[in-house]
Design a protein around this motif. Structure first.
Motif, short mmCIF file in Angstrom:
data_model
loop_
_atom_site.label_atom_id
_atom_site.label_comp_id
_atom_site.label_asym_id
_atom_site.label_seq_id
_atom_site.Cartn_x
_atom_site.Cartn_y
_atom_site.Cartn_z
N ARG A 56 0.82 -1.20 0.00
CA ARG A 56 0.00 0.00 0.00
C ARG A 56 0.87 1.26 0.00
NH1 ARG A 56 -3.56 -3.65 1.52
NH2 ARG A 56 -5.73 -3.28 2.07
N ILE A 57 1.93 1.25 0.77
CA ILE A 57 2.82 2.42 0.84
C ILE A 57 3.45 2.70 -0.52
CG2 ILE A 57 4.95 3.30 1.87
CD1 ILE A 57 4.19 1.64 4.39
N VAL A 58 3.94 1.66 -1.18
CA VAL A 58 4.55 1.83 -2.51
C VAL A 58 3.51 2.34 -3.51
CG1 VAL A 58 5.59 0.59 -4.45
CG2 VAL A 58 6.33 0.09 -2.12
N ARG A 59 2.29 1.78 -3.45
CA ARG A 59 1.23 2.21 -4.38
C ARG A 59 0.84 3.67 -4.14
NH1 ARG A 59 -1.61 -1.97 -3.86
NH2 ARG A 59 -3.14 -1.27 -2.33
N LEU A 60 0.78 4.07 -2.88
CA LEU A 60 0.42 5.46 -2.58
C LEU A 60 1.53 6.42 -3.00
CD1 LEU A 60 -1.22 4.99 0.94
CD2 LEU A 60 -2.36 5.72 -1.16
N LEU B 102 -7.25 17.27 -0.68
CA LEU B 102 -7.23 15.88 -1.14
C LEU B 102 -5.80 15.38 -1.28
CD1 LEU B 102 -10.12 15.97 -3.76
CD2 LEU B 102 -10.12 14.78 -1.56
N TRP B 103 -4.91 16.25 -1.76
CA TRP B 103 -3.49 15.86 -1.82
C TRP B 103 -2.96 15.62 -0.41
CZ3 TRP B 103 0.50 18.66 0.49
CH2 TRP B 103 1.78 18.14 0.27
N LEU B 104 -3.35 16.50 0.53
CA LEU B 104 -2.89 16.36 1.90
C LEU B 104 -3.45 15.09 2.53
CD1 LEU B 104 -1.30 17.61 4.22
CD2 LEU B 104 -3.36 18.89 4.86
N VAL B 105 -4.71 14.77 2.27
CA VAL B 105 -5.32 13.55 2.80
C VAL B 105 -4.57 12.32 2.30
CG1 VAL B 105 -7.36 12.06 2.61
CG2 VAL B 105 -7.64 14.48 3.19
N LEU B 106 -4.28 12.29 1.02
CA LEU B 106 -3.56 11.15 0.46
C LEU B 106 -2.16 11.03 1.06
CD1 LEU B 106 -4.28 8.98 -1.65
CD2 LEU B 106 -3.03 10.33 -3.34
N SER B 107 -1.49 12.16 1.27
CA SER B 107 -0.16 12.14 1.89
C SER B 107 -0.25 11.64 3.33
CB SER B 107 0.45 13.54 1.86
OG SER B 107 0.62 14.00 0.53
N GLU B 108 -1.28 12.09 4.06
CA GLU B 108 -1.44 11.67 5.45
C GLU B 108 -1.75 10.18 5.54
OE1 GLU B 108 -1.02 13.17 8.44
OE2 GLU B 108 -0.06 14.73 7.26
N ILE B 109 -2.53 9.67 4.62
CA ILE B 109 -2.83 8.24 4.62
C ILE B 109 -1.55 7.45 4.40
CG2 ILE B 109 -4.00 6.39 3.34
CD1 ILE B 109 -6.29 8.34 2.85
N ARG B 110 -0.73 7.88 3.44
CA ARG B 110 0.57 7.22 3.22
C ARG B 110 1.42 7.28 4.48
NH1 ARG B 110 4.69 9.70 0.33
NH2 ARG B 110 4.12 11.46 1.67
N ASN B 111 1.44 8.44 5.13
CA ASN B 111 2.24 8.58 6.35
C ASN B 111 1.71 7.70 7.48
OD1 ASN B 111 3.66 10.51 4.94
ND2 ASN B 111 2.64 12.25 5.90
N ARG B 112 0.40 7.57 7.58
CA ARG B 112 -0.19 6.73 8.63
C ARG B 112 0.13 5.26 8.40
NH1 ARG B 112 0.17 10.73 10.51
NH2 ARG B 112 -1.35 12.12 11.48
N TYR B 113 0.08 4.82 7.16
CA TYR B 113 0.46 3.44 6.86
C TYR B 113 1.92 3.21 7.24
CZ TYR B 113 -3.68 1.65 4.41
OH TYR B 113 -4.94 1.18 4.12
N CYS B 114 2.77 4.19 6.94
CA CYS B 114 4.19 4.05 7.28
C CYS B 114 4.40 3.97 8.80
CB CYS B 114 4.97 5.23 6.72
SG CYS B 114 5.19 5.22 4.93
N SER B 115 3.71 4.85 9.54
CA SER B 115 3.89 4.88 10.99
C SER B 115 3.34 3.61 11.64
CB SER B 115 3.22 6.12 11.58
OG SER B 115 1.83 6.10 11.37
#
Length: 260
Positions: free
Chosen positions: A45-49, A223-236
């Motif tokens: 998921r992280i790579v895809r995001l 929406l860009w920020l939401v997508l970035s935050e989702i990627r960051n949350r998956y990473c954390s």
């Protein structure tokens, strides 16, 4: 005890054992699913995001790409006759089909058709919403996984349990934040509809038209920020679980282990 009572008791006991077995099977399946999710699917998921954030739709973030002209024409201006009286204009075919007065235009219909949603923003929403839903579902699964791992309450040797509780709190925070992203999207559409209705009522005031454009630009960035935050949350989440996997799965060391 009668034969019928004995039979009923045996049947109830068998049913209880069957239900307990099914519940344990559900727990085992959930634990296996959660461990696969963390070890295998989170990195995917992280790579895809990351790849999605590098596409032109999100990486360039040019506000002109989301500009959309409103389908609400400006009526003809009010003119005065020779005596200074207001001469009511004849509304052309492109004006709202209702009279204009000091209280704005009472809009019953627009001859040029409906005012559509911002198409570029709607396309981005269709991309982002399934990703938000996945984060909510994944967080919920991990929350249940750690809950099943927490041992019964005992005195002492609770360091591993505290790690479980801290991780569980972090996952619950991510789940709550992800659910709030849905509310953010719905609030955008409601806010835009209110401003568009103002444009329809006061079509000659450009500030309302500008407010619609500003809302679209704000949502584009959000929406860009939401997508970035989702990627960051998956990473954390992946990082904190992988680092503490041993303590999460075995929060307490056995007495036998401490003897060697």
């Amino acid at each position: 005890m009668s034969e019928s009572t004995s039979t009923a008791t045996t049947s109830a006991s068998s049913s209880a054992e069957d239900n307990a077995r099914k519940v344990q099977q559900y727990k085992d399946n959930l634990i296996n699913r959660a461990e696969t999710l963390i070890v295998k699917e989170f990195p995917e998921r992280i790579v895809r995001l990351n790849s999605l954030l590098e596409t032109p739709q999100f990486s360039e973030r040019c506000f002109t790409d989301v500009y959309q002209e409103l389908n609400i024409p400006v009526p003809e201006p009010i003119v005065l006759d020779g005596e200074g009286h207001v001469k009511r204009p004849r509304l052309n075919s492109n004006a709202p089909t209702s009279p204009v007065d000091g209280n704005g235009t009472k809009v019953h219909a627009l001859p040029s058709g409906r005012v559509e949603c911002n198409k570029p923003i709607s396309e981005l929403v269709c991309i982002v919403k399934p990703i938000i839903r996945s984060l909510v579902e994944d967080s919920n699964l991990l929350k249940m996984w750690i809950s099943f791992m927490i041992p019964k309450i005992e005195d002492g040797n609770n360091f591993g349990v505290s790690i479980q509780e801290d991780t569980l709190a972090e996952i619950q925070s991510v789940e709550t934040e992800a659910a709030a992203f849905f509310d953010q999207i719905s609030r955008y559409f409601v806010s835009r509809a209110k401003v568009v209705s103002k444009v329809a009522k006061y079509p000659h005031i450009d500030d309302y038209r500008r407010a619609v454009a500003e809302l679209d630009e704000k949502e584009f960035l959000s929406l860009w920020l939401v997508l970035s935050e989702i990627r960051n949350r998956y990473c954390s989440l992946h990082d904190i679980v992988i680092k503490n996997m041993e303590k999460l799965k075995k929060p307490r060391s056995s007495n036998a282990d401490s003897l060697y």
